[in-house]
Design an enzyme around this catalytic site. Structure first.
Site, mmCIF file in Angstrom:
data_model
loop_
_atom_site.group_PDB
_atom_site.id
_atom_site.type_symbol
_atom_site.label_atom_id
_atom_site.label_comp_id
_atom_site.label_asym_id
_atom_site.label_seq_id
_atom_site.Cartn_x
_atom_site.Cartn_y
_atom_site.Cartn_z
ATOM 1 N N HIS A 61 75.470 -12.263 81.113
ATOM 2 C CA HIS A 61 74.292 -11.430 80.979
ATOM 3 C C HIS A 61 73.426 -11.247 82.055
ATOM 4 C CE1 HIS A 61 71.223 -10.447 77.528
ATOM 5 N NE2 HIS A 61 71.051 -9.644 78.826
ATOM 6 N N HIS A 63 71.801 -7.744 84.232
ATOM 7 C CA HIS A 63 71.254 -6.455 84.357
ATOM 8 C C HIS A 63 71.774 -5.858 86.052
ATOM 9 C CE1 HIS A 63 70.048 -5.858 80.384
ATOM 10 N NE2 HIS A 63 69.722 -7.334 80.483
ATOM 11 N N LEU A 64 72.748 -5.011 86.401
ATOM 12 C CA LEU A 64 72.990 -4.717 87.778
ATOM 13 C C LEU A 64 72.293 -3.256 87.944
ATOM 14 C CD1 LEU A 64 76.517 -5.982 88.164
ATOM 15 C CD2 LEU A 64 74.483 -7.213 88.757
ATOM 16 N N ARG A 65 71.915 -2.743 86.949
ATOM 17 C CA ARG A 65 71.148 -1.371 87.006
ATOM 18 C C ARG A 65 71.949 -0.338 87.774
ATOM 19 N NH1 ARG A 65 67.902 -3.539 83.370
ATOM 20 N NH2 ARG A 65 66.126 -4.864 84.177
ATOM 21 N N ASN A 95 72.806 -1.055 79.488
ATOM 22 C CA ASN A 95 71.608 -0.191 79.759
ATOM 23 C C ASN A 95 71.297 0.250 81.067
ATOM 24 O OD1 ASN A 95 70.697 -2.863 80.644
ATOM 25 N ND2 ASN A 95 68.857 -2.689 79.587
ATOM 26 N N ASP A 153 72.207 -4.229 74.436
ATOM 27 C CA ASP A 153 71.005 -5.013 74.952
ATOM 28 C C ASP A 153 69.886 -4.421 75.659
ATOM 29 O OD1 ASP A 153 70.043 -7.846 75.508
ATOM 30 O OD2 ASP A 153 70.407 -7.142 77.503
ATOM 31 N N ASP A 306 70.352 -13.474 81.869
ATOM 32 C CA ASP A 306 69.601 -12.466 81.662
ATOM 33 C C ASP A 306 68.837 -11.755 82.731
ATOM 34 O OD1 ASP A 306 68.623 -9.948 80.481
ATOM 35 O OD2 ASP A 306 67.402 -11.010 79.063
HETATM 36 O O1 DOR Z 1 63.859 -9.214 79.435
HETATM 37 C C1 DOR Z 1 64.483 -8.301 79.156
HETATM 38 N N1 DOR Z 1 65.025 -7.487 80.201
HETATM 39 N N2 DOR Z 1 65.241 -8.457 77.907
HETATM 40 C C2 DOR Z 1 66.082 -7.513 77.713
HETATM 41 O O2 DOR Z 1 66.813 -7.493 76.562
HETATM 42 C C3 DOR Z 1 66.294 -6.408 78.652
HETATM 43 C C4 DOR Z 1 66.135 -6.664 79.850
HETATM 44 C C5 DOR Z 1 66.109 -5.484 80.952
HETATM 45 O O3 DOR Z 1 66.900 -4.719 80.910
HETATM 46 O O4 DOR Z 1 65.253 -5.594 81.724
HETATM 47 ZN ZN ZN Z 2 68.294 -8.568 75.514
#
Ligand code: DOR
Ligand code: ZN
Length: 439
Positions: A61, A63-65, A95, A153, A306
């Site tokens: 989990h 997020h590489l953006r 996302n 997510d 995360d």
């Molecule tokens: O804290 C979070 N940040 N929870 C998420 O589900 C998304 C994530 C984000 O993309 O910044």
């Molecule tokens: Zn999440």
């Protein structure tokens, strides 16, 4: 690079291995684990005595953006952060902008990672187009493109009918469905956990049942469809109880927990520190205790970070307006080792949660992730459990600096990370010439 890691404590939970051994890496693969008497010609040797040698860490989990929010992070910096944290495989959430909801985006991520990545990147595709919860994403096509799971997510799938269809579809492809469990009607946009701290601070909050109620609903759909279901970032005691019961009933359910939900409570928000705003929110001591118990008894399958980079533009705001999320890749290992240090879990269990336990949830073990068995890709983390270091934002590889651990001294750190036989991180420059450190 062909490499012999000599005399370390080899911990490979995939084979219940824990003992002193040499590990020989040749031609990008694990060639031997045991006593290697003679160093084959052309093989570099590293004295690993006093260090732990384990499979490269696996994070389900992050997020590489990229694409779209490269001002926060990109695949190059995010995977560099991964390598510095001991990770060799990361699964990136969809996302992005645009959403990873069709094959062209999936392939873009895979290609980009092959070009600039310091870790293996396994994309997670969206469940719904644009994460809007209305129409299903191109799941079959994305599977061809290389996704390992599906998730919206950042947002929950509120529409049970859509989730049911997604599960039926995912089942035919044997893809896990990953839920960000947050019933938005119960959550009412709350910025932190509902409880005494939120009341004192006067901050809009959301109850823990916003998470558990959604998981309870989803479990009915799992029973109905038979799909594999994975709960992202479990945070509440009630959710843990539901997952434990579902596993007992034999449902194909797995779940992950973050380092922050294991070690922090809503008290961390007492000074309105937006770094500590995450979704799901930090809960209460009773929840943390339940998470730790579930971590030890096997209810929780793995730790996932995360890793959620945000820029000051999204974070230097009042709590309710700030974006949720904190960094995790470069500090997760130390935090989890800390749990072992204080006896909450054993050290092999700590390693399991970051390697084999994670790999199995999304079937990444089929590609050889999370194990040091002979023939697997030479993905290795060498860590020093006693190494003390201070989290210094300027030194983080991540483009963003939103960590509540800035300035905190941690114990335990990856000192060498190897992916497919290539050194992706070498803290002390022991294997790389002083002029050319890779990370
Ligand atoms: O804290 C979070 N940040 N929870 C998420 O589900 C998304 C994530 C984000 O993309 O910044
Ligand atoms: Zn999440």
């Amino acid at each position: 690079m062909d490499l012999l890691l000599r005399g370390g404590r080899v911990v490979d939970p995939s084979r219940a291995l824990d003992g002193e051994a040499d590990v020989l890496l040749r031609d990008g693969k694990v060639a031997e684990v045991g006593r290697v008497a003679a160093v084959p010609a052309g093989v570099r040797e590293l004295d690993a005595r006093g260090l732990i040698v384990c499979p490269g860490l696996v994070d389900l989990h992050v997020h590489l953006r990229e694409p779209g929010q490269e001002y926060k992070e990109d695949i190059a910096t995010g995977t560099r952060a991964a390598a510095r944290g001991g990770f060799t495989t990361v699964c990136c959430m969809p996302n992005t902008v645009p959403t990873n909801h069709d094959r062209s985006i999936t392939e873009l991520i895979v290609r980009r990672a092959a070009d600039v990545g310091s870790a293996r990147v396994r994309p997670i595709g969206a469940i719904s187009r644009g994460l809007e919860g209305k129409a299903l994403a191109d799941i079959a096509d994305m599977k061809e493109g290389g996704i390992v799971a599906i998730s919206d997510d950042g947002r929950p799938v509120m529409n049970a009918g859509l989730l049911r269809r997604a599960m039926e579809y995912a089942r035919t492809f044997d893809l896990p469905v990953v839920q960000h469990a947050e019933d938005l009607d119960l959550a009412e946009g709350g910025a932190m956990n509902e409880g005494a701290v939120a009341t004192r601070l006067g901050v809009k909050s959301q109850p823990a049942c916003a998470e558990s109620a959604m998981v309870a609903r989803d479990l009915e759909l799992v029973a109905w469809t038979g799909a594999r279901y994975h709960v992202a970032h479990v945070s509440a005691a009630r959710t843990v109880a539901l997952v434990r019961d579902a596993k007992r009933r034999g449902l194909p359910v797995t779940c992950e927990v973050t380092p922050h939900h294991l070690t922090m409570t809503d008290d961390a928000l007492a000074l309105y520190d937006t770094c500590c705003k995450v979704m799901p929110p930090l809960r209460e001591a009773g929840d943390v205790a339940a998470l730790l118990e579930a971590l030890a008894d096997g209810t929780i399958d793995c730790v996932a970070t995360d890793h959620a980079p945000h820029s000051p533009v999204e974070k230097e705001l009042e709590l309710e307006a700030a974006a949720p999320g904190m960094l995790g890749l470069e500090t997760a290992l130390a935090v989890v080792l800390g749990l072992a240090r204080r006896g909450a879990i054993t050290l092999p269990r700590a390693i399991h949660l970051l390697t084999w336990g994670a790999a199995r949830c999304f079937s990444l073990d089929a590609g050889g992730a999370g194990t040091l068995r002979v023939g697997a890709p030479a993905d290795v983390c060498v860590l020093d459990p006693e190494r003390r270091w201070t989290v210094t934002p300027a030194e983080l590889a991540s483009k963003s600096k939103n960590t509540p651990l800035a300035g905190v001294e941690l114990t335990g750190r990856a000192v060498l990370t190897v992916m497919g036989g290539a050194v992706t991180f070498d803290l002390d420059g022991r294997l790389t010439p002083a002029t050319g450190r890779p990370s």
